[in-house]
Design an enzyme around this catalytic site. Structure first.
Site, PDB file in Angstrom:
ATOM      1  N   SER A 711       0.812  -1.223   0.000  1.00  0.00           N
ATOM      2  CA  SER A 711       0.000   0.000   0.000  1.00  0.00           C
ATOM      3  C   SER A 711       0.843   1.270   0.000  1.00  0.00           C
ATOM      4  CB  SER A 711      -0.940   0.003   1.216  1.00  0.00           C
ATOM      5  OG  SER A 711      -0.191   0.029   2.406  1.00  0.00           O
ATOM      6  N   LYS A 754      -6.645   3.633   8.328  1.00  0.00           N
ATOM      7  CA  LYS A 754      -5.722   4.609   7.738  1.00  0.00           C
ATOM      8  C   LYS A 754      -6.341   6.011   7.725  1.00  0.00           C
ATOM      9  CE  LYS A 754      -3.394   1.217   4.794  1.00  0.00           C
ATOM     10  NZ  LYS A 754      -3.169   0.734   3.422  1.00  0.00           N
TER      11      LYS A 754
END
Length: 805
Positions: A711, A754
């Protein structure tokens, strides 16, 4: 043969050193010699018609002829006979004639010693007679106590009037140490010697009396034990004849009665096995070692609550009410739990028994402290079923779950059967805690047992090795918890439905603290609500500056610390009735703040980008940094990155190079270093030379923390692009997404955590992949979405347009 036939004394005689006992002048004794010097001394005596002196080695110096290692007195005598034995030893017959004292000895000639006669001092016969009478009485006492005392010696002493002879005779039979024997042997004062012998005999009599008493006590104790055993056996026989020995019979009857009650609820093979073992126990003697093992097995089986079920019917409304009462937020988890029990309630209402057990096993996955286990507690309370918690963390032995075979010493049922016994119901709520931390080793793989337990097609016939028959676990509601679902084996994953429980937002933490944690901790510390003043800004400051977690476990500890200090203040200061904790005096209670996430920088920087990461304890903001150094275009990465992230960094570097080559990313010619020739000729340099003439060092700070995952592609690409083009990256933008070589942005996982991390870091804009924007945005808390702009990106060009200044 008398001494007159030999040379006068003092004279030099062959020396024989014995190991054990002193010999006396009246003795004719065999000596077994294996020492060369002793044998040489015997040969010398025989060949030269000499006398010999026999003395004794001191304790600890056996087989040594050094001066001082043997006593300086001994018996002078002659060798009557000598025989060589097959084993190398020499046997001699020695006749003692007189006592002697060694006056001179040299180690250079160790077989000879200068010897003089050891004559007793003159004594008065009248003064010694009374002592001899006492001595004779003591000897008689000793003979009565010591069964091994020579009877002939008493007669000899009574018939003899020679005090020296009497002293020698008695000294020869006393059991005394070498040093004591030497004192008696070497004493020349006859009166003193007789008195010392009397004292020695008295001591020996006392020692023999004590020894006899101890022996009698031991024998009487042994006799009593035997007597008690025979009496008990007689009592048992009498009771058996009278029919009064019914304790064992009563126990057997109780077992059979209990088994009969459980017959219709137990599996057939279980009933047969238990009945067989009861019959076996009834035929077995109760003192047999196997009897206690059999009895333990029967009692364990009969404790299992066959046929006992919690009567309360499943109600979705009760479940929802209890979940809302115990937990704030967690809407998705609560909804899925409600759906799960709605299906079970409908099956109950329509009496579809065969399908009741075919439900999916729920597994709550999330960081520590977010409420996974407490959700299971709420389910237990709502259903009015007992809760059984089985901690699987670190479990390596498969027998912990399945039980041990009865052939092993100390065998017991597995934890699942024990859980049913503790719950006293066959349908409890069983929490399989930390199912992702089960370990496999040489003792087996506990996850293989979990496959059977969690499979609805198999768990109605779960076989415990100790019981040796199948148990029905189909009515048990299994709830699993895990921190990281990736660590669970795929086969086990297939049997569970995962409910993600993500991090709490600061607003959710505030409501949890206000409505749950603070009231609970006040009650736990014995405080009233009126005695503590905590304002909303104070609670928010505690959440933002004093906790670092996805859940609220540490937040509870912080409030506990606050209230402990408040209690101490109220107790120690009598005039204090209320404690006010505000943002100004918070440091007095909690010391310095601990910042959870670095806030967004106010200044834009070249080569510094905000990336978003998922961890097992929630989301985090990771700053990715890069510098360029004069070199040949080598990329080096640091920061304890895993293989996946290292590959992402190489892909990102290649993508940025491609953008520069295709002139989609502009490079200022001033930033490209020129050679001396290029400077002299003032030639233009191609943009691609920027990455050929610089080495790039990419780093993610906190090198001690391992980092990996797909990511960070767009974050690293942005950092590399910024450092090569010398363009700053906007400091209030964070991003997450993976890259392909063609520059497309791929979707990622853990978006909620996140974005919450970005929200806590006060980012103004977050870039996420398009697919995540379309698919996952509904799960994001509204306060997070309102606090910042969330923008979808498709390619790396979209990312660079938003991020580079």
């Amino acid at each position: 043969m008398e001494l007159e036939n030999y040379d006068s004394f003092p004279q030099e005689l062959p020396l024989i050193i014995e190991e054990d006992i002193f010999l006396y002048p009246f003795m004719i004794a065999p000596l077994f010699l294996d020492d060369k010097e002793n044998i040489d001394a015997v040969e010398d005596a025989i060949n030269n018609n000499k006398l010999v002196i026999v003395t004794v080695s001191k304790q600890g110096h056996e087989n040594s002829r050094k001066e001082g290692h043997f006593y300086d007195v001994g018996v002078i005598g002659n060798i009557m006979r000598k025989v060589s034995l097959p084993d190398g030893k020499t046997k001699v017959l020695f006749q003692g004639l007189a006592k002697g004292k060694i006056t001179h000895y040299s180690e250079e000639n160790s077989t000879l010693a200068k010897v003089d006669l050891l004559e007793p001092k003159e004594y008065s016969q009248e003064s010694v007679e009374s002592i001899i009478e006492v001595l004779r009485e003591q000897v008689k006492k000793l003979s009565r106590v010591n069964s091994k005392f020579p009877v002939d010696l008493i007669k000899t002493i009574e018939e003899n009037d020679d005090a020296v002879r009497i002293a020698d005779l008695i000294s020869s039979v006393l059991r005394i140490k070498k040093d004591d024997a030497y004192k008696l042997f070497s004493e020349v004062d006859v009166e003193k010697r007789l008195l010392e012998i009397i004292e020695t005999i008295k001591k020996e009599i006392e020692a023999l009396k004590i020894q006899k008493e101890i022996t009698q006590k031991v024998n009487s104790k042994i006799e009593k034990t035997h007597k008690d055993y025979f009496l008990k056996e007689q009592i048992k026989a009498i009771q058996k004849e009278l029919g009064s020995d019914n304790q064992k019979d009563n126990e057997i009857k109780a077992y059979k009665k209990k088994l009969k009650k459980l017959k219709k609820f137990m599996p057939k093979d279980g009933y047969k096995e238990t009945k067989r073992q009861i019959e076996k126990l009834s035929r077995m003697h109760q003192d047999s070692p196997d009897a206690s093992l059999l009895q333990t097995y029967i009692e364990q089986v009969l404790e299992i609550p066959f046929g006992e079920y919690a009567d309360a019917r499943i109600s979705v409304s009760n479940v929802e009410e209890q979940l809302n009462k115990d937990h704030y937020s967690l809407c998705k988890a609560k909804e899925r739990i409600s759906e799960y029990f709605a299906v079970k309630e409908l099956l109950e209402k329509r009496n579809i028994e065969t399908l009741k057990s075919r439900g999916t096993v729920l597994c709550f996955v999330g960081p520590p402290g977010v409420g996974k286990t407490s959700l299971a507690n709420s389910i237990s309370q709502a259903l009015h079923r007992p809760l059984v918690r089985i901690a699987l963390g670190g479990m390596e032995d498969v027998n912990e779950l399945r039980g041990h075979r009865r052939t092993y010493v100390g065998a017991m049922p597995g934890r699942l059967v024990k859980g049913l016994v503790d719950a006293k119901k066959m349908n409890p709520v069983v929490v399989l805690d930390e199912i992702d931390k089960v370990g496999a080793n040489h003792r087996g793989d506990p996850t293989a047992v979990m496959l059977e337990v969690l499979d609805p097609e198999q768990n109605h016939e779960f076989r415990d090795l100790y019981l040796n028959f199948a148990i029905d676990l189909s009515q048990v509601i299994f709830v699993a918890t895990a921190n990281d679902a990736r660590r669970i084996p795929p086969a086990l994953k297939d049997r569970m439905e995962f409910i993600e429980i993500s991090s709490y937002t600061p607003n959710e933490k505030y409501h949890i603290a206000k409505d749950y944690l603070i009231p609970q901790e006040l009650e736990k510390h014995g405080l009233k609500k009126s005695e503590i003043s905590l304002s909303k800004p104070t609670i928010e400051k505690i959440i933002s500056e004093y906790t670092r977690e996805a859940g609220v476990r540490n937040l509870r500890r912080v409030f506990s610390k606050l209230f402990r200090k408040a209690v101490k203040k109220i107790v120690s200061q009598e005039d204090t009735t209320k404690v006010t904790i505000n943002t100004q005096n918070l440091k007095n209670y909690l010391d310095n703040p601990i910042f959870e996430i670095d806030q967004a920088d106010k200044k834009n920087q070249v080569g510094v980008t905000n990336g978003l990461a998922w961890t097992a304890v929630g989301g985090d903001v990771l700053k990715t940094e890069a510098v360029k150094l004069r070199g040949k275009g080598v990329l080096s990465v640091t920061g304890n990155m895993g293989d996946v992230m290292k590959e992402s960094s190489r892909i990102s570097y290649s993508v940025v190079k491609l953008l520069i080559d295709n002139k989609k990313l502009k490079v200022d010619e001033k930033d490209i270093p020129k050679t001396a020739k290029e400077k002299e000729e003032n030639t233009n340099v191609e943009a691609s030379e920027i990455y050929k003439r610089y080495d790039i060092h990419l780093h993610i700070p906190e090198g001690a923390t391992p980092k990996d995952g797909p990511s960070a592609g767009i974050t690293m690409a942005t950092t590399i692009a910024s450092i090569l083009t010398n363009r700053p990256v906007k400091s209030d933008i964070a991003m997450t997404g993976e890259l392909t070589l063609s520059g497309k942005v791929l979707p990622i996982g853990g978006l909620k955590e996140k974005l919450i991390a970005a929200h806590k870091a006060k980012m103004k804009k977050v870039l996420i992949p398009r697919k995540n924007y379309q698919r996952d945005l509904d799960d994001i808390p509204s306060e997070v979405k309102k606090s910042m702009e969330i923008k979808a990106v498709d390619t790396i060009e979209d990312v660079l347009k938003e991020t580079l200044v």
